[in-house]
Write a protein that holds these residues in place. Structure first.
Motif: not given
Length: 453
Positions: A14-21, A79-97, A211-213
């Motif tokens: 189950p996901l926590s409320t913190t993760v959902r929010v 889909d083909r990315t692998h980092t210690r941050w996960g496949a998706r999360r690096p793009y959240l920070i670099f793409g978002g900024v 938060v998704t760390a």
């Protein structure tokens, strides 16, 4: 970054409320970018930079049409990315900024430039902005299908996301025009507005990244080796295919209406300040009715809930054609009903997307959510771009007059009629007819009782 396979999945927990929010706060980015250009970019071009309505519509459409190419590519790369941050999360920070910086630049057109030069500047920066958005949005939308395998949990996540998306749309959509007016209007006011919206985007992308760390990453396995092969799998997924066709067409209808808010306030209600109230009445119902739509979905299913919400949205939009002949308070009432339908349409569409992705995972044994969400977001972005293009074409057909003063030019009765039809009849027809695509949606999907719990 390297390619490879993610850590073992914990997506059954189950996901926590913190993760959902926390995850849902990424909607500050998607909500702002999905709203403000559709709301302000067309009038920015026609009423501030002096660009003809038809050309302005094309300038809003073409850079986003590029996302039809770049979004699936962004999905394949993530889909083909692998980092210690996960496949998706690096793009959240670099793409978002990157998106935030480029967005601010988009509304920083040079003072005193010829309309052609200003239009070219906006088009080029908008192209780069749309590309940065693709590399944020596609990984972001991919995450729910990998964070949880639970059918009901995906609906709970989307309930939070759509509620916070509505909040983000409300803050950016109501706040952006207010910032423009409060800082003097015209090109200078739009520059301050760009900084305001960019700040919201940075807040959103940093929050969702942090938060998704500790959220479940799921298991992203090696997908098809070629983009053509991945798109072939997408095309073979009938529920996804028909859902994305419907959602994209409806995005075009909704964004057509959104593009007309300023024009409707100025030339139908003849009250420039009404644009903020129109936006508030359209979006704020989502903050209240989301739990109701969720209960409706639990009772009748997501597909029927989607249809009910879409019919509500269509009927309320169509009846707005009587706006010149009824009291203003009744216009706002119709807008609020439209907002109720829009909230449900968004909730069920986004909740049905992970179900389609889960169907592919069950069939192939591979998690390639990025490809599906790349196609989804490419289509949605194209729909959001088509709306202003359609509205601009309607204005051009009805002889709308552009301006370089920052104040809308006086319009003929014919042009005012074009504004009314572009805001009501045209989007209502698009949203309603799009439901035809859903006739074959549920044929390949298991029933909710057969979905993973």
């Amino acid at each position: 970054m390297t390619t490879g396979v993610e850590a073992p999945s914990t997506a059954g927990q189950p996901l926590s409320t913190t993760v959902r929010v926390g995850y849902s706060l990424g909607s500050l980015v998607t909500g702002a970018f999905g709203t403000v250009p559709g709301l302000l970019l067309l009038p920015y071009l026609t009423d501030n930079l002096g660009v003809a309505a038809g050309a302005a519509g094309l300038l809003v459409l073409l850079p986003k049409a590029w996302d039809v190419v770049v979004n699936p590519l962004a999905g394949r790369i993530s889909d083909r990315t692998h980092t210690r941050w996960g496949a998706r999360r690096p793009y959240l920070i670099f793409g978002g900024v990157s998106l935030a910086v480029l967005f601010a630049l988009m509304f920083a057109a040079p003072f005193g430039a010829e309309p052609g030069i200003s239009a070219a500047y906006v088009a080029v920066v908008f192209l780069f902005t749309a590309t940065a958005f693709a590399f944020f949005q596609v990984p972001y939308v991919s995450m729910p299908a990998e964070m949880t395998d639970d059918y009901a949990e995906r609906t709970r996540m989307m309930t939070w996301r759509v509620a916070l998306l509505a909040t983000a749309i409300l803050v950016s959509g109501a706040g952006a025009p207010w910032i423009v007016d409060a800082t003097g209007g015209g090109i200078a006011g739009h520059r301050w507005m760009g900084v305001f919206v960019a700040s919201l985007m940075i807040l959103g992308c940093v929050t969702v990244f942090v938060v998704t760390a500790k959220a479940p990453l799921g298991s992203v396995t090696a997908s098809e080796p070629t983009l053509r092969g991945q798109l072939r799998i997408v095309a073979a997924n009938r529920p996804f295919r028909v859902l994305v066709a419907c959602f994209v067409a409806q995005a075009a209808g909704v964004s057509c209406m959104l593009a007309g808010v300023n024009y409707f306030a100025d030339h139908v209600l003849h009250d420039h300040s009404a644009r903020t109230l129109l936006f508030l009445f359209a979006v704020s119902p989502a903050l209240v009715v989301m739990p109701l739509w969720r209960r409706i979905g639990d009772k009748v299913g997501k597909l029927r809930g989607y249809v009910i919400a879409s019919v509500t949205l269509t009927a309320a939009t169509l009846i707005l054609v009587v706006s010149p002949f009824v009291p203003t308070w009744l216009v706002y009432a119709f807008i609020a009903i439209m907002g109720i339908g829009y909230a449900g349409q968004q909730l069920f569409g986004l909740a049905m997307l992970p179900d389609c992705i889960a169907l592919d995972t069950a069939r192939t044994g591979k998690r390639q959510a990025g490809v599906f969400t790349g196609v989804w977001t490419a289509g949605e972005t194209l729909g959001l771009a088509l709306g202003p293009g359609i509205f601009g074409a309607v204005l051009q057909m009805f002889d709308y007059s552009s301006s370089t003063t920052g104040t809308p030019a006086p319009q003929s009765a014919l042009a005012e009629q074009g504004v009314l039809l572009g805001f009501t009849l045209v989007p209502a027809v698009i949203v309603g007819l799009a439901l035809v695509f859903l006739r074959n949606y549920s044929k390949d999907l298991p029933s909710p009782a057969e979905q993973p719990q």
